[in-house]
Scaffold this motif. Structure first.
Motif, short mmCIF file in Angstrom:
data_model
loop_
_atom_site.label_atom_id
_atom_site.label_comp_id
_atom_site.label_asym_id
_atom_site.label_seq_id
_atom_site.Cartn_x
_atom_site.Cartn_y
_atom_site.Cartn_z
N ILE A 224 29.70 0.58 8.97
CA ILE A 224 29.22 -0.45 8.05
C ILE A 224 30.24 -0.65 6.94
O ILE A 224 30.68 0.31 6.31
CB ILE A 224 27.86 -0.06 7.45
CG1 ILE A 224 26.85 0.20 8.57
CG2 ILE A 224 27.34 -1.15 6.51
CD1 ILE A 224 25.52 0.72 8.08
N VAL A 225 30.65 -1.91 6.73
CA VAL A 225 31.67 -2.21 5.73
C VAL A 225 31.19 -3.32 4.81
O VAL A 225 30.30 -4.11 5.15
CB VAL A 225 33.00 -2.64 6.40
CG1 VAL A 225 33.55 -1.53 7.28
CG2 VAL A 225 32.81 -3.92 7.19
N ALA B 42 35.64 -2.43 2.63
CA ALA B 42 35.57 -0.99 2.36
C ALA B 42 34.36 -0.41 3.07
O ALA B 42 33.30 -1.04 3.15
CB ALA B 42 35.47 -0.74 0.86
N PRO B 43 34.47 0.81 3.61
CA PRO B 43 33.32 1.45 4.27
C PRO B 43 32.20 1.73 3.28
O PRO B 43 32.44 2.04 2.11
CB PRO B 43 33.92 2.74 4.83
CG PRO B 43 35.11 3.02 3.98
CD PRO B 43 35.66 1.67 3.61
N MET B 44 30.97 1.64 3.75
CA MET B 44 29.80 1.82 2.89
C MET B 44 29.00 3.03 3.32
O MET B 44 28.50 3.09 4.45
CB MET B 44 28.93 0.56 2.92
CG MET B 44 29.61 -0.67 2.35
SD MET B 44 28.59 -2.16 2.53
CE MET B 44 27.07 -1.66 1.74
N LYS C 21 32.27 7.44 5.25
CA LYS C 21 33.20 6.53 5.93
C LYS C 21 32.49 5.33 6.53
O LYS C 21 33.09 4.54 7.26
CB LYS C 21 33.96 7.29 7.02
CG LYS C 21 34.85 8.40 6.49
CD LYS C 21 35.59 9.09 7.62
CE LYS C 21 36.49 10.21 7.07
NZ LYS C 21 37.21 10.91 8.17
N GLY C 22 31.20 5.18 6.22
CA GLY C 22 30.43 4.05 6.71
C GLY C 22 29.94 4.21 8.14
O GLY C 22 29.36 3.29 8.71
N LYS C 23 30.15 5.37 8.74
CA LYS C 23 29.80 5.57 10.15
C LYS C 23 28.37 6.11 10.29
O LYS C 23 27.88 6.86 9.45
CB LYS C 23 30.79 6.54 10.81
CG LYS C 23 32.22 6.02 10.81
CD LYS C 23 33.14 6.97 11.54
CE LYS C 23 34.58 6.47 11.53
NZ LYS C 23 34.69 5.17 12.26
N PHE C 24 27.73 5.72 11.39
CA PHE C 24 26.38 6.21 11.69
C PHE C 24 26.20 6.27 13.20
O PHE C 24 26.91 5.62 13.97
CB PHE C 24 25.32 5.29 11.08
CG PHE C 24 25.19 3.95 11.76
CD1 PHE C 24 24.32 3.76 12.83
CD2 PHE C 24 25.95 2.87 11.33
CE1 PHE C 24 24.22 2.53 13.47
CE2 PHE C 24 25.86 1.64 11.96
CZ PHE C 24 24.99 1.46 13.03
N GLU C 25 25.23 7.07 13.63
CA GLU C 25 24.81 7.14 15.02
C GLU C 25 23.29 7.13 15.06
O GLU C 25 22.64 7.72 14.20
CB GLU C 25 25.33 8.42 15.70
CG GLU C 25 26.83 8.44 15.91
CD GLU C 25 27.28 9.67 16.69
OE1 GLU C 25 26.42 10.57 16.90
OE2 GLU C 25 28.45 9.73 17.10
N ILE C 26 22.74 6.45 16.07
CA ILE C 26 21.29 6.38 16.17
C ILE C 26 20.90 6.16 17.63
O ILE C 26 21.62 5.50 18.38
CB ILE C 26 20.72 5.25 15.28
CG1 ILE C 26 19.20 5.36 15.16
CG2 ILE C 26 21.12 3.87 15.80
CD1 ILE C 26 18.61 4.47 14.08
N ALA C 27 19.77 6.73 18.04
CA ALA C 27 19.27 6.55 19.40
C ALA C 27 18.61 5.18 19.51
O ALA C 27 17.82 4.78 18.65
CB ALA C 27 18.26 7.64 19.75
N ALA C 28 18.95 4.44 20.57
CA ALA C 28 18.42 3.09 20.74
C ALA C 28 18.51 2.68 22.20
O ALA C 28 19.26 3.27 22.99
CB ALA C 28 19.17 2.09 19.87
N THR D 161 30.37 -0.40 17.05
CA THR D 161 30.58 -1.75 16.55
C THR D 161 30.75 -1.70 15.05
O THR D 161 30.48 -0.66 14.41
CB THR D 161 29.39 -2.67 16.91
OG1 THR D 161 29.72 -4.03 16.63
CG2 THR D 161 28.16 -2.29 16.10
N THR D 162 31.21 -2.79 14.46
CA THR D 162 31.38 -2.88 13.01
C THR D 162 30.36 -3.86 12.46
O THR D 162 30.21 -4.97 12.98
CB THR D 162 32.79 -3.34 12.64
OG1 THR D 162 33.75 -2.41 13.16
CG2 THR D 162 32.96 -3.42 11.13
N ILE D 163 29.66 -3.46 11.41
CA ILE D 163 28.61 -4.28 10.81
C ILE D 163 28.99 -4.60 9.37
O ILE D 163 29.36 -3.70 8.60
CB ILE D 163 27.26 -3.54 10.86
CG1 ILE D 163 26.88 -3.27 12.32
CG2 ILE D 163 26.17 -4.34 10.15
CD1 ILE D 163 25.68 -2.36 12.47
#
Length: 253
Positions: free
Chosen positions: A27-28, A34-36, A55-62, A92-94
């Protein structure tokens, strides 16, 4: 034989479509790129959440077609659909956009206190919220900021009147309302709701307009003060409690 092969392919595709995988993203800030960090990411379908790191990174089950609700104070909330391409690429980038706030004039009206406790206690209004208990239920109904002798009757009228909004809401959204219990089990969702007062997440998870939440709580006889000042977690608890009471009364009908 050809029909059998087509059927097997269809079943395999359907199984893959509903299978949960771990998707990742970054997420930026849409302006600075800039990363959020500390952005809340909630899977609306599973009512599970996570938070982006520094660093704005995440992981989630979907699963494919699940919707992620992404929110952070000061930024416009967005909803992102999990696609086949995202699952295939795994990341992906959001982009999130900052909100523009217009500051409004605030008028402060102080109380003219005398310094005498007995006198000043009468000058400062104290809202009195009354609740009515129903035999067999663990909680009662809040009657509002003034004594309301007809509150109990209005509640029963709502629950047993097919034309009433409360009756229709509870009757048409059993799946969403059952998920209320699951919401509090996830730390990310619970902490997010506890810190928010905008009703946005609740309206998204329940699939109702934010303005309808106030009317639902009014029909459950919660006071205007509670509806106005409670955080989103308290609002969720109130709706959940009212639904549980509705189910009990419905069985007794």
């Amino acid at each position: 034989m050809r029909k059998l092969a087509s059927l097997l392919l269809f079943l395999l595709a359907a199984t893959a479509f509903g299978q949960q995988v771990t998707v990742a993203g970054t997420i930026v800030n849409d302006g600075s790129m800039a990363p959020m960090g500390n952005v809340n990411v909630i899977n609306i379908n599973t009512v599970k959440g996570t938070v982006s790191d520094s660093k704005g990174k995440f992981e989630i089950a979907a699963s494919v077609s699940d919707t992620l609700h992404i929110t952070m104070i000061g930024y416009k909330s967005i909803r992102v659909r999990v696609t086949n391409d995202w699952v295939k690429n795994r990341t992906t980038t959001i982009h999130m956009t900052e909100k523009a706030y217009a500051l409004e004039e605030v008028v402060v009206r102080p109380y003219n206190l005398t310094g005498y406790l007995e006198v000043d206690a009468k000058l400062i209004p104290i809202p009195e919220n009354y609740r009515y208990s129903i035999s067999g239920l663990p909680a009662g109904y809040e009657a509002g900021e003034a004594y309301s002798p007809n509150a109990f009757g209005r509640v029963l009228g709502s629950i047993f009147n097919p034309a009433d909004m409360l009756y229709n809401f509870f009757g048409k959204k059993p799946k969403e309302l059952r998920r209320l219990r699951e919401m509090k089990k996830d730390d990310t969702v619970r902490n997010l709701l506890e810190s928010k007062y905008d009703r946005e997440m609740i309206s998204v998870l329940l699939g109702v307009d934010k303005k309808d939440l106030g009317e639902i709580l009014q029909r459950c006889n919660y006071s205007e003060a509670f509806i106005r000042d409670a955080n989103d977690l308290q609002i969720l608890d109130a709706i959940s409690a009212c639904y549980e009471e509705y189910k009990i009364l419905k069985k007794q009908q």
